[in-house]
Design a protein around this motif. Structure first.
Motif, PDB file in Angstrom:
ATOM      1  N   MET A 132       0.791  -1.228   0.000  1.00 37.25           N
ATOM      2  CA  MET A 132       0.000   0.000   0.000  1.00 37.25           C
ATOM      3  C   MET A 132       0.824   1.279   0.000  1.00 37.25           C
ATOM      4  O   MET A 132       0.410   2.275  -0.545  1.00 37.25           O
ATOM      5  CB  MET A 132      -0.959   0.008   1.196  1.00 37.25           C
ATOM      6  CG  MET A 132      -2.137  -0.935   1.026  1.00 37.25           C
ATOM      7  SD  MET A 132      -3.068  -0.671  -0.493  1.00 37.25           S
ATOM      8  CE  MET A 132      -3.970   0.808  -0.072  1.00 37.25           C
ATOM      9  N   ASP A 133       1.998   1.284   0.587  1.00 37.84           N
ATOM     10  CA  ASP A 133       2.702   2.564   0.688  1.00 37.84           C
ATOM     11  C   ASP A 133       3.977   2.631  -0.136  1.00 37.84           C
ATOM     12  O   ASP A 133       4.668   3.635  -0.113  1.00 37.84           O
ATOM     13  CB  ASP A 133       3.016   2.866   2.159  1.00 37.84           C
ATOM     14  CG  ASP A 133       4.001   1.887   2.761  1.00 37.84           C
ATOM     15  OD1 ASP A 133       4.172   0.800   2.197  1.00 37.84           O
ATOM     16  OD2 ASP A 133       4.604   2.227   3.800  1.00 37.84           O
ATOM     17  N   ALA A 185       3.649   5.345  -2.857  1.00 41.21           N
ATOM     18  CA  ALA A 185       3.576   6.654  -2.194  1.00 41.21           C
ATOM     19  C   ALA A 185       4.959   7.078  -1.702  1.00 41.21           C
ATOM     20  O   ALA A 185       5.336   8.251  -1.844  1.00 41.21           O
ATOM     21  CB  ALA A 185       2.583   6.603  -1.034  1.00 41.21           C
ATOM     22  N   ARG A 186       5.720   6.155  -1.171  1.00 43.77           N
ATOM     23  CA  ARG A 186       7.064   6.498  -0.678  1.00 43.77           C
ATOM     24  C   ARG A 186       7.997   6.855  -1.833  1.00 43.77           C
ATOM     25  O   ARG A 186       8.833   7.747  -1.710  1.00 43.77           O
ATOM     26  CB  ARG A 186       7.624   5.372   0.171  1.00 43.77           C
ATOM     27  CG  ARG A 186       6.858   5.246   1.494  1.00 43.77           C
ATOM     28  CD  ARG A 186       7.398   4.149   2.393  1.00 43.77           C
ATOM     29  NE  ARG A 186       8.774   4.359   2.821  1.00 43.77           N
ATOM     30  CZ  ARG A 186       9.161   5.222   3.758  1.00 43.77           C
ATOM     31  NH1 ARG A 186       8.260   5.981   4.373  1.00 43.77           N
ATOM     32  NH2 ARG A 186      10.422   5.330   4.095  1.00 43.77           N
ATOM     33  N   PRO A 201      -2.852   0.725  -4.188  1.00 38.38           N
ATOM     34  CA  PRO A 201      -1.713   1.598  -3.885  1.00 38.38           C
ATOM     35  C   PRO A 201      -1.700   2.909  -4.660  1.00 38.38           C
ATOM     36  O   PRO A 201      -1.053   3.863  -4.243  1.00 38.38           O
ATOM     37  CB  PRO A 201      -0.498   0.748  -4.270  1.00 38.38           C
ATOM     38  CG  PRO A 201      -0.971  -0.649  -4.300  1.00 38.38           C
ATOM     39  CD  PRO A 201      -2.424  -0.606  -4.640  1.00 38.38           C
ATOM     40  N   GLU A 222      -2.927   6.013  -2.549  1.00 39.41           N
ATOM     41  CA  GLU A 222      -1.931   6.616  -1.652  1.00 39.41           C
ATOM     42  C   GLU A 222      -0.883   7.388  -2.441  1.00 39.41           C
ATOM     43  O   GLU A 222      -0.434   8.459  -2.018  1.00 39.41           O
ATOM     44  CB  GLU A 222      -1.269   5.532  -0.787  1.00 39.41           C
ATOM     45  CG  GLU A 222      -2.206   4.884   0.214  1.00 39.41           C
ATOM     46  CD  GLU A 222      -2.851   5.899   1.145  1.00 39.41           C
ATOM     47  OE1 GLU A 222      -2.146   6.796   1.641  1.00 39.41           O
ATOM     48  OE2 GLU A 222      -4.067   5.791   1.371  1.00 39.41           O
ATOM     49  N   ARG A 272      -2.344  10.735  -3.526  1.00 37.75           N
ATOM     50  CA  ARG A 272      -2.416  11.682  -2.402  1.00 37.75           C
ATOM     51  C   ARG A 272      -1.036  12.214  -2.042  1.00 37.75           C
ATOM     52  O   ARG A 272      -0.885  13.407  -1.740  1.00 37.75           O
ATOM     53  CB  ARG A 272      -3.101  11.006  -1.219  1.00 37.75           C
ATOM     54  CG  ARG A 272      -4.584  10.776  -1.510  1.00 37.75           C
ATOM     55  CD  ARG A 272      -5.294   9.936  -0.508  1.00 37.75           C
ATOM     56  NE  ARG A 272      -6.656   9.685  -0.997  1.00 37.75           N
ATOM     57  CZ  ARG A 272      -7.375   8.633  -0.697  1.00 37.75           C
ATOM     58  NH1 ARG A 272      -6.896   7.709   0.115  1.00 37.75           N
ATOM     59  NH2 ARG A 272      -8.586   8.477  -1.199  1.00 37.75           N
ATOM     60  N   ALA A 273      -0.026  11.338  -2.102  1.00 34.83           N
ATOM     61  CA  ALA A 273       1.345  11.790  -1.833  1.00 34.83           C
ATOM     62  C   ALA A 273       1.791  12.786  -2.903  1.00 34.83           C
ATOM     63  O   ALA A 273       2.460  13.781  -2.604  1.00 34.83           O
ATOM     64  CB  ALA A 273       2.298  10.597  -1.787  1.00 34.83           C
ATOM     65  N   ASP A 324      -8.906  12.055  -6.823  1.00 36.30           N
ATOM     66  CA  ASP A 324      -7.568  12.470  -6.393  1.00 36.30           C
ATOM     67  C   ASP A 324      -6.704  12.964  -7.549  1.00 36.30           C
ATOM     68  O   ASP A 324      -5.516  13.197  -7.369  1.00 36.30           O
ATOM     69  CB  ASP A 324      -6.875  11.308  -5.680  1.00 36.30           C
ATOM     70  CG  ASP A 324      -7.544  10.979  -4.357  1.00 36.30           C
ATOM     71  OD1 ASP A 324      -7.562  11.858  -3.479  1.00 36.30           O
ATOM     72  OD2 ASP A 324      -8.073   9.861  -4.215  1.00 36.30           O
TER      73      ASP A 324
END
Length: 197
Positions: free
Chosen positions: A103-104, A107-108, A131, A134, A137-138, A160
């Motif tokens: 999931m992240d 985003a990372r 994913p 996220e 949004r990031a 988004d």
């Protein structure tokens, strides 16, 4: 064993007066033709999106691509086209594909690589965004332009994105083919915009 090594020849029959039964190939061809006719409605939106992305690249930004499901490979291909890996005849552009499960992870990567003025294109072709939500949004938090090339409405990821191109309703494999076609068009339009700038 002779059957396996026997040469095969496939001929396309002449269309004059032949009655060809609608089988798997013709059914797929007809479905794709209907879908591609509907894609014409995205022409103006695609051109405007390409202009925004070309402006980003022309101002020194970079273009991130990411996808979910089969769209991961499409994201890699489109980034390679713009960066000059698959099209060495043009100027290499700052484009790269993000990848990862979980999931992240995406985003990372957006947090690590994205800078204000960059853009990200999210490809989903109508699968659950997971994913990508996220990551979008990031990207928005990092002041990136967020573009979605998405499946049919309602698409959760659309809320988004700053710009969205939504594919018409079609079977998943047809949408994936349309997504690749639109991605190729987008890359060509971006190159044309930059060449004319």
């Amino acid at each position: 064993m002779a059957l396996l090594t026997e040469p095969l020849q496939f001929l396309v029959p002449a269309a004059h007066g032949l009655s060809v039964p609608v089988g798997g190939f013709l059914r797929a061809w007809q479905a794709q033709r209907v879908l591609f006719d509907e894609l014409r409605g995205l022409q103006v939106a695609l051109e405007l999106t390409a202009q925004r992305l070309a402006n980003c690249l022309g101002a020194g930004g970079k273009l991130l691509w990411c996808g979910q499901g089969a769209s991961v490979a499409t994201a890699q291909r489109l980034a390679a086209m713009l960066s000059g890996v698959l099209r060495p005849d043009g100027r290499p552009l700052a484009a790269l594909a993000l990848s990862g499960m979980g999931m992240d992870v995406l985003a990372r990567q957006v947090q690590a690589l994205g800078r204000p003025g960059d853009a990200i294109v999210m490809l989903s072709a109508g699968v659950a965004p997971g994913p990508l939500l996220e990551a979008a949004r990031a990207a928005a938090d990092g002041a990136l332009l967020v573009v979605g090339l998405l499946g049919p409405a309602p698409e959760e990821l659309a809320a988004d994105c700053h710009l969205t191109l939504q594919l018409p309703e079609a079977p998943p494999e047809r949408r994936e083919e349309a997504e690749l076609f639109l991605g190729h068009c987008l890359c060509g339009l971006i190159r044309d915009q930059l060449a004319g700038a």
